[in-house]
Scaffold this motif. Structure first.
Motif, PDB file in Angstrom:
ATOM      1  N   ARG A 134      -1.240  -2.567  -5.444  1.00  0.00           N
ATOM      2  CA  ARG A 134      -2.597  -2.316  -4.909  1.00  0.00           C
ATOM      3  C   ARG A 134      -3.427  -3.601  -4.946  1.00  0.00           C
ATOM      4  O   ARG A 134      -4.120  -3.938  -3.981  1.00  0.00           O
ATOM      5  N   GLU A 135      -3.365  -4.290  -6.076  1.00  0.00           N
ATOM      6  CA  GLU A 135      -4.109  -5.546  -6.216  1.00  0.00           C
ATOM      7  C   GLU A 135      -3.627  -6.581  -5.197  1.00  0.00           C
ATOM      8  O   GLU A 135      -4.430  -7.323  -4.627  1.00  0.00           O
ATOM      9  N   ALA A 144       2.546   1.522  -3.428  1.00  0.00           N
ATOM     10  CA  ALA A 144       1.560   1.863  -4.464  1.00  0.00           C
ATOM     11  C   ALA A 144       1.189   3.339  -4.395  1.00  0.00           C
ATOM     12  O   ALA A 144       1.064   4.002  -5.435  1.00  0.00           O
ATOM     13  N   GLU A 191      -0.303  -0.485  -9.727  1.00  0.00           N
ATOM     14  CA  GLU A 191      -1.465  -1.338  -9.989  1.00  0.00           C
ATOM     15  C   GLU A 191      -1.278  -2.727  -9.357  1.00  0.00           C
ATOM     16  O   GLU A 191      -2.174  -3.239  -8.686  1.00  0.00           O
ATOM     17  N   GLU A 225       0.822  -1.208   0.000  1.00  0.00           N
ATOM     18  CA  GLU A 225       0.000   0.000   0.000  1.00  0.00           C
ATOM     19  C   GLU A 225       0.861   1.264   0.000  1.00  0.00           C
ATOM     20  O   GLU A 225       0.583   2.217  -0.739  1.00  0.00           O
TER      21      GLU A 225
END
Length: 120
Positions: A108-109, A87, A105, A84
């Protein structure tokens, strides 16, 4: 990694989580390398390297049976926090650098998947 291999080993973490951790580690390392090559962005490089290392460690811990569930939860939580933070930092550069966009991306995923499947 096949789901049946993890199941046979008694691992309860879905293979998709372990695979996503490996993806995040690779994306983080690649982004850190690209940022070093372009110069500057020291904070972002360090956060990306933290994410890479913690994702690698979490994948190792979660990809096997552990003697203490709290250890697995701590590994997942640390990886999610690092993802986190990284990101957010790289996301600020996503419009200017493709490696930052891809890295943000992916991390975050990964954080979302960790929180969903492990309660991190």
């Amino acid at each position: 990694m096949s789901h049946h291999v993890l199941d046979a080993a008694g691992v309860t973490t879905p293979a998709a989580v372990v695979e996503k951790l490996h993806d995040a580690a690779r994306a983080s390392t690649a982004c850190a390398s690209a940022m070093v090559a372009s110069g500057g962005m020291e904070t972002e490089v360090l956060l990306a390297l933290d994410a890479a290392d913690l994702c690698t460690a979490a994948a190792a811990v979660l990809g096997r049976r552990t003697g203490d569930e709290a250890v697995g939860a701590a590994a997942a939580s640390a990886a999610a926090l690092a993802c986190e933070a990284s990101a957010a930092a790289c996301g600020a550069h996503a419009d200017h650098h493709e490696h930052c966009r891809l890295h943000a991306e992916t991390t975050r995923e990964t954080a979302a998947l960790l929180r969903e499947h492990t309660g991190a």
